[in-house]
Design a protein around this motif. Sequence first.
Motif, short mmCIF file in Angstrom:
data_model
loop_
_atom_site.label_atom_id
_atom_site.label_comp_id
_atom_site.label_asym_id
_atom_site.label_seq_id
_atom_site.Cartn_x
_atom_site.Cartn_y
_atom_site.Cartn_z
N TRP A 232 0.83 -1.20 0.00
CA TRP A 232 0.00 0.00 0.00
C TRP A 232 0.87 1.26 0.00
N LEU A 233 1.86 1.31 0.89
CA LEU A 233 2.73 2.48 0.97
C LEU A 233 3.49 2.70 -0.34
N VAL A 234 4.01 1.61 -0.90
CA VAL A 234 4.80 1.73 -2.13
C VAL A 234 3.93 2.21 -3.29
N TYR A 235 2.77 1.62 -3.46
CA TYR A 235 1.88 2.04 -4.55
C TYR A 235 1.42 3.49 -4.37
N TRP A 236 1.19 3.88 -3.12
CA TRP A 236 0.72 5.25 -2.87
C TRP A 236 1.78 6.26 -3.31
N GLU A 237 3.03 6.04 -2.90
CA GLU A 237 4.10 6.96 -3.29
C GLU A 237 4.32 6.91 -4.80
N ALA A 238 4.25 5.71 -5.38
CA ALA A 238 4.45 5.56 -6.82
C ALA A 238 3.39 6.30 -7.62
N MET A 239 2.17 6.35 -7.09
CA MET A 239 1.08 7.04 -7.79
C MET A 239 1.41 8.51 -8.01
N PHE A 240 2.04 9.13 -7.01
CA PHE A 240 2.40 10.55 -7.14
C PHE A 240 3.70 10.72 -7.93
N TYR A 241 4.63 9.80 -7.76
CA TYR A 241 5.88 9.86 -8.52
C TYR A 241 5.61 9.72 -10.01
N MET A 242 4.76 8.78 -10.37
CA MET A 242 4.46 8.53 -11.78
C MET A 242 3.33 9.41 -12.31
N GLU A 243 2.67 10.13 -11.37
CA GLU A 243 1.52 10.96 -11.73
C GLU A 243 0.48 10.15 -12.50
N ASP A 244 0.17 8.99 -11.95
CA ASP A 244 -0.72 8.04 -12.62
C ASP A 244 -1.77 7.54 -11.63
N GLU A 245 -2.96 8.14 -11.70
CA GLU A 245 -4.01 7.80 -10.75
C GLU A 245 -4.57 6.39 -10.96
N ILE A 246 -4.20 5.73 -12.06
CA ILE A 246 -4.68 4.36 -12.27
C ILE A 246 -4.15 3.42 -11.18
N LEU A 247 -3.06 3.83 -10.51
CA LEU A 247 -2.50 3.01 -9.44
C LEU A 247 -3.39 2.96 -8.21
N ILE A 248 -4.46 3.73 -8.21
CA ILE A 248 -5.41 3.61 -7.10
C ILE A 248 -6.05 2.22 -7.08
N GLN A 249 -6.03 1.54 -8.22
CA GLN A 249 -6.60 0.18 -8.26
C GLN A 249 -5.77 -0.80 -7.42
N PRO A 250 -4.45 -0.92 -7.62
CA PRO A 250 -3.68 -1.82 -6.73
C PRO A 250 -3.63 -1.31 -5.29
N ILE A 251 -3.78 0.00 -5.08
CA ILE A 251 -3.86 0.52 -3.72
C ILE A 251 -5.10 -0.02 -3.03
N ARG A 252 -6.24 0.06 -3.70
CA ARG A 252 -7.49 -0.44 -3.12
C ARG A 252 -7.41 -1.95 -2.90
N HIS A 253 -6.80 -2.66 -3.84
CA HIS A 253 -6.63 -4.11 -3.68
C HIS A 253 -5.77 -4.42 -2.45
#
Length: 315
Positions: A232-253
């Motif tokens: 969760w922590l890694v995907y959350w930081e990656a979402m902002f680093y990559m500026e890609d809100e699609i990563l909210i899907q693996p975050i929710r998972h």
Amino acid sequence: MATELELKLMVQSEYLKPASEFLDEICKQANETSSRQPTLSLMNGYFDTADAMLMDAGVALRIRAVNQKYIQTLKTRGSSRIGMHARGEWEWQVPNGQLDLSLLNAVPLPESLMDLSWGKDLIEVYRTDFERQVWLIEEQGTQMEVVCDQGVVTSAYGQEPICELEIELKSGDDKVLYEFAHKLAQQVPVQVSTVSKAQKGVRLKHGQIQFPEKPDNTATEFDFAVYWYESWLVYWEAMFYMEDEILIQPIRHSLVQLAYYLSSELKQEVLLLEKALLAASSEFVEDLLPHFGGLKQTGIVMLKVGQWLNQASAR
């Protein structure tokens, strides 16, 4: 050697001022036990070989220039503290911006680095330049250094902004770090981060996100809880680093999987957060990342789960 134990918190740039004002108010109320320190401008060069021998060995070597003084620092990867940074750290004041590798003879280096032959191949692989606001805060007999860093990581492969808060334990009980971070998160939207400035510098070259290793079938339920929390922590930081809100899907998972292993109270909070993120994904289509970055609920739940896991690991 010192062991550096800290909580690192992501914060979006628009929330730096309210974070600073909150910390100033803490110091004002505490009178003599807490104080704001002079703001520092820090310039740091990080060194490695072209084939990344130090990085592969879990070591970061830098020269820091501050107030016309030079400090050579070596940090090791350290031990895992579940969302916290726990690292070995050695520091020496040196006369100029040149490395003095003879100082490393007193350090228990990894075996691959012990002969220091790699020293002749060192190059500056990236820089971090940032302004640091500093507060010394004492609560419940525990002394902490809280810093707010804003600047940039730079290498031949590009740049990445630095915008973060760190709460470092100086003396006392590490649970107070979490309690103080909870107090901060109630006022300012922050999120737990496991990505150091050194990792950001390395990432500019390799463009890779470092994910935790998934436990095998022999692992305990606690091992899986830690895995899904850190994912969760890694995907959350990656979402902002990559500026890609699609990563909210693996975050929710990750949140749904994590909830299975938690106490009933925390399970409910994690699942409520997952629902809030799902609702926001539909409601804030145009400005989703700014909305996520300003959601206090995320950081509050991250801190509660991190503290619960650290307490469980100590039992």
